[in-house]
Scaffold this motif. Structure first.
Motif, mmCIF file in Angstrom:
data_model
loop_
_atom_site.group_PDB
_atom_site.id
_atom_site.type_symbol
_atom_site.label_atom_id
_atom_site.label_comp_id
_atom_site.label_asym_id
_atom_site.label_seq_id
_atom_site.Cartn_x
_atom_site.Cartn_y
_atom_site.Cartn_z
ATOM 1 N N TYR A 485 1.057 -1.227 -0.081
ATOM 2 C CA TYR A 485 0.040 -0.163 -0.050
ATOM 3 C C TYR A 485 0.860 1.379 -0.025
ATOM 4 N N HIS A 486 1.637 1.456 -1.146
ATOM 5 C CA HIS A 486 2.606 2.502 -0.944
ATOM 6 C C HIS A 486 2.344 3.887 -1.818
ATOM 7 N N SER A 487 1.261 3.485 -2.799
ATOM 8 C CA SER A 487 0.727 4.676 -3.347
ATOM 9 C C SER A 487 -0.432 5.260 -2.527
ATOM 10 N N GLU A 488 -0.862 6.334 -2.570
ATOM 11 C CA GLU A 488 -2.025 7.096 -1.826
ATOM 12 C C GLU A 488 -3.289 6.538 -2.141
ATOM 13 N N THR A 489 -3.492 5.979 -3.518
ATOM 14 C CA THR A 489 -4.756 5.324 -3.712
ATOM 15 C C THR A 489 -4.944 4.048 -2.816
ATOM 16 N N ASP A 490 -3.756 3.352 -3.155
ATOM 17 C CA ASP A 490 -3.900 2.009 -2.319
ATOM 18 C C ASP A 490 -4.111 2.246 -0.818
ATOM 19 N N MET A 491 -3.268 2.931 -0.268
ATOM 20 C CA MET A 491 -3.281 3.293 1.275
ATOM 21 C C MET A 491 -4.703 3.766 1.589
ATOM 22 N N LEU A 492 -5.237 4.727 0.742
ATOM 23 C CA LEU A 492 -6.692 5.186 0.981
ATOM 24 C C LEU A 492 -7.594 4.105 1.072
ATOM 25 N N ARG A 493 -7.431 3.171 0.113
ATOM 26 C CA ARG A 493 -8.488 2.257 0.314
ATOM 27 C C ARG A 493 -8.304 0.967 1.324
ATOM 28 N N TYR A 494 -6.940 0.858 1.712
ATOM 29 C CA TYR A 494 -6.747 0.092 2.547
ATOM 30 C C TYR A 494 -7.283 0.833 3.903
ATOM 31 N N LEU A 495 -7.141 1.901 4.353
ATOM 32 C CA LEU A 495 -7.708 2.389 5.358
ATOM 33 C C LEU A 495 -9.027 2.611 5.527
ATOM 34 N N LYS A 496 -9.661 2.550 4.301
ATOM 35 C CA LYS A 496 -11.250 2.621 4.256
ATOM 36 C C LYS A 496 -11.916 1.051 4.557
ATOM 37 N N LYS A 497 -11.024 0.214 4.009
ATOM 38 C CA LYS A 497 -11.434 -1.236 4.107
ATOM 39 C C LYS A 497 -11.553 -1.650 5.772
ATOM 40 N N LEU A 498 -10.470 -1.118 6.409
ATOM 41 C CA LEU A 498 -10.346 -1.249 7.806
ATOM 42 C C LEU A 498 -11.639 -0.578 8.444
ATOM 43 N N GLU A 499 -11.584 0.843 7.954
ATOM 44 C CA GLU A 499 -12.761 1.329 8.708
ATOM 45 C C GLU A 499 -14.211 0.703 8.787
ATOM 46 N N ASN A 500 -14.264 0.058 7.226
ATOM 47 C CA ASN A 500 -15.835 -0.361 7.314
ATOM 48 C C ASN A 500 -15.853 -1.629 8.108
ATOM 49 N N LYS A 501 -14.988 -2.278 8.541
ATOM 50 C CA LYS A 501 -15.098 -3.371 9.365
ATOM 51 C C LYS A 501 -15.356 -3.091 10.980
ATOM 52 N N ASP A 502 -15.335 -1.758 11.396
ATOM 53 C CA ASP A 502 -15.384 -1.250 12.839
ATOM 54 C C ASP A 502 -16.650 -0.374 12.974
ATOM 55 N N TYR A 503 -17.318 -1.022 14.264
ATOM 56 C CA TYR A 503 -18.331 -0.100 14.666
ATOM 57 C C TYR A 503 -17.898 1.185 15.540
ATOM 58 N N SER A 504 -18.411 2.203 15.272
ATOM 59 C CA SER A 504 -18.000 3.568 16.216
ATOM 60 C C SER A 504 -19.437 4.404 16.389
ATOM 61 N N LEU A 505 -19.171 5.268 17.055
ATOM 62 C CA LEU A 505 -20.091 6.354 17.073
ATOM 63 C C LEU A 505 -20.783 7.171 15.934
ATOM 64 N N VAL A 506 -20.066 6.801 15.008
ATOM 65 C CA VAL A 506 -20.724 7.285 13.591
ATOM 66 C C VAL A 506 -21.742 6.338 13.155
ATOM 67 N N HIS A 507 -21.727 5.361 13.611
ATOM 68 C CA HIS A 507 -22.885 4.038 13.006
ATOM 69 C C HIS A 507 -24.036 4.016 14.283
ATOM 70 N N GLY A 508 -23.784 4.491 15.334
ATOM 71 C CA GLY A 508 -24.867 4.439 16.467
ATOM 72 C C GLY A 508 -24.316 4.549 17.871
#
Length: 964
Positions: A485-508
């Motif tokens: 994940y050394h390009s910003e595009t790849d890194m951004l998508r990796y961060l978003k992939k992990l973010e989508n796995k997590d529940y936080s106050l943005v969900h409820g």
């Protein structure tokens, strides 16, 4: 034309921040009050809070200010700070935070509003990031395992000391610390050692170790002065003497240097700050802690482990030491309850983004610039260390003061080390122009040196500070995650992939009792990344930090008014560390008054596990006070034990409102009782969210409290940290607040030892609490507390028709949380509190607190930030789950095959060809209308904790598992 009836005052009140912070509007508030049979918030508080502790007057504070005004004022304070180029070093370096990480992690509420991953099925993203952190640390340190972060380098070193003691059978009580360890680390080690009864010897290990008869030794590699010593031979000598060795180190230096693990260390620790986390006046930063395999069950803090879920799929969870202090209480080896997960995630993403080659480029560049500077200075006769990575200590041809002032005039901060010496540390932000400027600063203009020519000399073979023998030869960061994940595009998508796995106050809602997961307003968070706050070294000169100091002084004054205490220390950087600092003040005060023998600490049986663990760390003997059938402290038992131990009574540790979620009527009497028997009262601030504006711990009768700024005062949890745990004290304890031996600001008292690495702990996030208090003001703070109590009582009444509520206080009311008793349902149906917790995930909720403070229960806290709509959604889910339990109880669904015991359900579940279950796929994943409209998908089925502990793996899964 319609008549204008609202005044300017009315219009300004309508824009008040309070209406943004609290969830219920006026209509919802009235509806909930009506459900409770009361007419107003004031009537509810009168029915709920004992008369003896209620405030008669409003807080003596300003009223609320708008978000724009608060930020404008705070920007004015920030502008008073001077952001010089910092070459101070000492474990704090400038760093370039990759913008993709800054925007998508540090400034992203999906990352910073998440809770500690105690419910791993909805935390797989941050668990993966923390597992990456552990792998990064293991690779760099050369050790067998690492934890998921500690609070800072100095406290990590203190933890290493106690680990060495309990892991070494040697009878010695002496701990040896090399005299070139960071001075703030030595300070914290000495503080921690005193009440363990350890004798700390600071000296030269080459000459003094053999005669010290130590059980352990702390080294710094490279040293605080920059030189790289032969620690391999030191470690061998230590091992021959049966001395365990802990090595504090720099992760960027380890990219180039042989690892401490290869050189024989038992423990390796340090701070990961320079891996993309701003200095922030001292924190928050993630410390790392690594150890050998044989020490794995002694490593403090949280460790992320690899396990499997109910379908045999690989999944992550917290392993082994998870909440150890809550289980072992006074027998725990550490009181650590929080970590620095958000900052550890940032550091791990920094390593993922740069990869091994990127880190090597950064490290080589820093070292090359340091070598250019060193060679130039040597050519002009300046004495300095021959070995170095990025730090030089100079013996000056001129007086120290002249060069130091010349640096200040040039906008540079150097380190004053005494003996007419100056230190300077370069970092990834340093440029060739900076090196040229430093040559001018040290030598004066007209020295005739050229950076380009000095660089060419190194290319031609001139020496640098790392010899071939010192350089590491083994590969690092070979795992695919660090090479993808050394390009910003790849890194951004990796961060978003992990973010989508997590529940936080943005969900409820995250309705965790005792943990107060409330709104972390965007306006409160914005100043954290302002350069004037983010890029300040904790030991910068006081005249450069005036804005910080003014903000901190204002915050301390506001907390003094809110708590009723006389002084506040901001140094403790977690709640548990605040407990430790509070008890330390009590013990120091008693010693100063000839009562150092007082060592008995009374603690109710319902207390947080950190309470007895902290007391044990302070050399206290814990005596448990029982609770009555209503969950209150048994005053008769308290009186008997206070009188029994009157000659040696040191303190009572009590939480108020109680850990059971009620306002105990006898709290004033309890405080008086302790004082009459010679003790001090420590009031745990975990439940301060039910006191602000309506009561004060200082007026109730307590002597000291810690405040969880990450609970009551809106600093976010960050997926398991940062936390801040300042302490408030009455005036008689003020002289015993934490000091700091390294204190350029000149404000913190240096008479006492430090409890944290930096004088003001996690200074960078204090603007969050400052803004929270300023924007709410005296009325908003009180209304927030009132609505927290209203929301909790409304929820309690609605749930009580379906679940037994364990404890209530006066007039059948609770404080800001309630405890639902699942034990009768479990006995009747076999459904457990864990089943309900996991099933709530299918309904789009994080679980409440499970089995604390009473096994087999759920402790629920809605906070003031949740609206009636969200609370009703949660209530509806709990009611429907109760109906599901009835189906199990009545035999409609088998006890071993129902949506409760098989929860949570994933997308993979409903995609299977076969569905051999007595409930439908729709019932599994879309149990109600709300889930059809807005579905959060758990990423794993229920995770097998036992398997994870029996098959302990704390490193990233193998490449083969990725192929699979």
């Amino acid at each position: 034309m319609a008549e204008v009836t609202r005044t300017l005052s009315d219009l300004e009140q309508a824009t008040d921040f309070t209406r943004r912070h609290v969830g219920p509007d006026a209509e919802q508030t009235q509806a909930m009050l009506s459900e409770l049979g009361v007419n107003s918030l004031n009537e509810l508080i009168t029915q709920t809070v004992p008369d003896s502790i209620r405030l008669d007057d409003a807080l003596a504070m300003d009223d609320s200010v708008t978000e724009a005004d608060a930020l404008s004022y705070l920007k004015g304070l920030a502008d008073q700070n001077v952001v010089n180029k910092s070459y101070i070093g000492m474990g704090y370096s400038n760093t370039l935070v990759p913008n993709v990480i800054l925007r998508n992690v540090l400034e992203n509420p999906a990352w910073y509003t998440a809770y500690t991953p105690y419910q791993p099925e909805i935390a797989q993203g941050r668990l993966e990031a923390l597992l990456n952190y552990q792998q990064m640390v293991m690779d760099l340190t050369g050790m067998d395992l690492a934890n998921a972060s500690l609070l800072d380098e100095a406290t990590a070193a203190a933890e290493a000391m106690t680990l060495c003691k309990r892991s070494n059978r040697k009878k010695s009580m002496t701990y040896f610390v090399a005299d070139d360890v960071q001075p703030q680390t030595i300070d914290v080690i000495k503080t921690r050692a005193e009440y363990f009864g350890y004798d700390v010897v600071v000296g030269n290990p080459l000459t003094d170790l053999e005669t010290s008869d130590a059980f352990g030794m702390q080294l710094q590699y490279p040293s605080t002065y920059g030189d790289i010593k032969d620690i391999k031979s030191l470690i061998k000598t230590a091992k021959d003497l049966k001395v365990m060795v802990s090595v504090a180190t720099d992760p960027l230096a380890l990219v180039l240097l042989k690892s401490p693990g290869e050189l024989g260390a038992d423990v390796v620790l340090g701070t990961s700050q320079r891996f993309g986390v701003p200095m922030g006046f001292g924190g928050p930063h993630a410390a790392f802690f690594a150890a050998s395999e044989k020490l794995k069950r002694s490593v403090p803090g949280r460790i992320i482990g690899v396990s499997v879920d109910a379908n045999g799929n690989q999944a992550l969870r917290m392993a082994m030491q998870t909440r150890e202090q809550h289980i072992r209480r006074e027998k725990a080896t550490s009181n650590i309850c929080t970590a620095q997960a958000l900052l550890a995630n940032m550091a791990s993403f920094y390593a993922v983004y740069h990869g091994a080659e990127g880190l090597k480029t950064i490290a080589e560049r820093v070292h090359r610039l340091t070598a250019i500077l060193a060679n130039g200075l040597k050519a002009k006769g300046v004495e300095l260390n021959d070995t170095y990575f990025d730090t030089l200590t100079l013996t000056l041809p001129e007086t120290q003061a002249v060069v130091y002032q010349r640096a200040l005039d040039a906008g540079c901060n150097l380190r004053q080390t005494g003996d007419n010496k100056l230190g300077l540390t370069l970092d990834e932000t340093t440029t060739a122009a900076d090196v040229a400027q430093l040559l001018d600063v040290v030598l004066g203009e007209g020295h005739g040196l050229s950076v380009a020519e000095l660089d060419a000399e190194i290319t031609a073979g001139a020496a640098t500070g790392i010899t071939a023998e010192m350089r590491r030869e083994d590969a690092i960061l070979t795992h695919p995650t660090f090479n993808s994940y050394h390009s910003e595009t790849d890194m951004l998508r990796y961060l978003k992939k992990l973010e989508n796995k997590d529940y936080s106050l943005v969900h409820g809602m995250i309705p965790l009792g005792s943990c107060t997961m409330k709104l972390n307003a965007t306006a409160e968070m914005i100043p954290v990344t302002w350069p004037e706050f983010a890029n300040i070294h904790p030991f910068a000169p006081a005249d450069q930090t005036q804005g910080y100091l003014d903000m901190i002084n204002e915050l301390e004054a506001m907390l003094v008014e809110i708590t009723g205490y006389d002084n506040v220390s901001m140094q403790p950087n977690s709640g548990a560390q605040g407990e430790y600092a509070g008890l330390l003040a009590i013990r120091k005060y008693q010693e100063a008054n000839g009562q150092g023998h007082r060592d008995i600490c009374l603690i109710p049986s319902s207390a947080h596990g950190t309470n007895p663990a902290s007391a044990a760390m302070m050399g206290m003997k814990v005596v448990i006070v029982e609770c009555d059938e209503n969950g209150n402290v048994d005053v008769a038992d308290m009186r008997a034990k206070a009188q029994q131990h009157a000659d040696n009574l040191s303190a009572l540790m009590i939480t108020y409102p109680s850990t059971h979620g009620v306002y105990e009527e006898e709290i004033v009497e309890i405080c008086d009782l302790i004082h009459k028997n010679g003790g001090q009262v420590y009031m745990d601030g975990a439940n301060m969210n039910a006191q602000v504006g309506i009561s004060k711990p200082g007026l109730i009768g307590s002597d000291v409290s810690h405040l969880n700024l990450h609970k009551t005062f809106a600093i976010p949890h960050g997926g398991g940290g940062p936390g801040v745990g300042p302490i408030g004290v009455k005036s008689h304890l003020a002289p015993y607040l934490p000091g700091h031996k390294v204190n350029a600001s000149g404000v913190v008292s240096t008479d006492n030892g430090a409890v944290s690495a930096a004088p003001y702990g996690s200074g960078a996030i204090l603007p969050i609490t400052w803004a929270y208090i300023k924007m709410l003001g005296k009325s908003g703070l009180k209304r927030s507390t009132q609505l927290a109590i209203l929301n909790a009582n409304y929820m309690t009444e609605k749930l009580a028709a379906h679940y037994p509520v364990l404890y209530r206080g006066r007039n059948n009311k609770v404080a800001h949380e309630c405890i639902v008793d699942i034990r009768p349902l479990k006995e009747a149906s076999g459904v457990t509190e864990e089943d309900i917790a996991k099933r709530l995930m299918d309904y789009g909720f994080h679980a409440p607190t499970m089995s604390f403070p009473v096994a087999g229960t759920l402790m629920i806290e809605p906070t003031e930030s949740e609206s009636k709509v969200e609370i009703d959604r949660f209530i509806a889910a709990m009611v429907q789950i109760r109906e599901e339990i009835e189906k199990v109880q009545s035999g409609v669904w088998p006890a071993d095959n129902n949506p409760l015991c098989r929860a949570p359900h994933t997308q993979s579940d409903i995609m299977t060809a076969e569905w051999e279950r007595p409930y439908s796929r729709e019932e599994a994943v879309f149990p109600n209308t709300a889930t059809r409209e807005n579905k959060f998908w758990p990423m794993s089925n229920r995770i097998d904790n036992v398997y994870g502990d029996r098959n302990f793996i704390c490193s990233c899964p193998s490449i083969d598992s990725y192929r699979d």
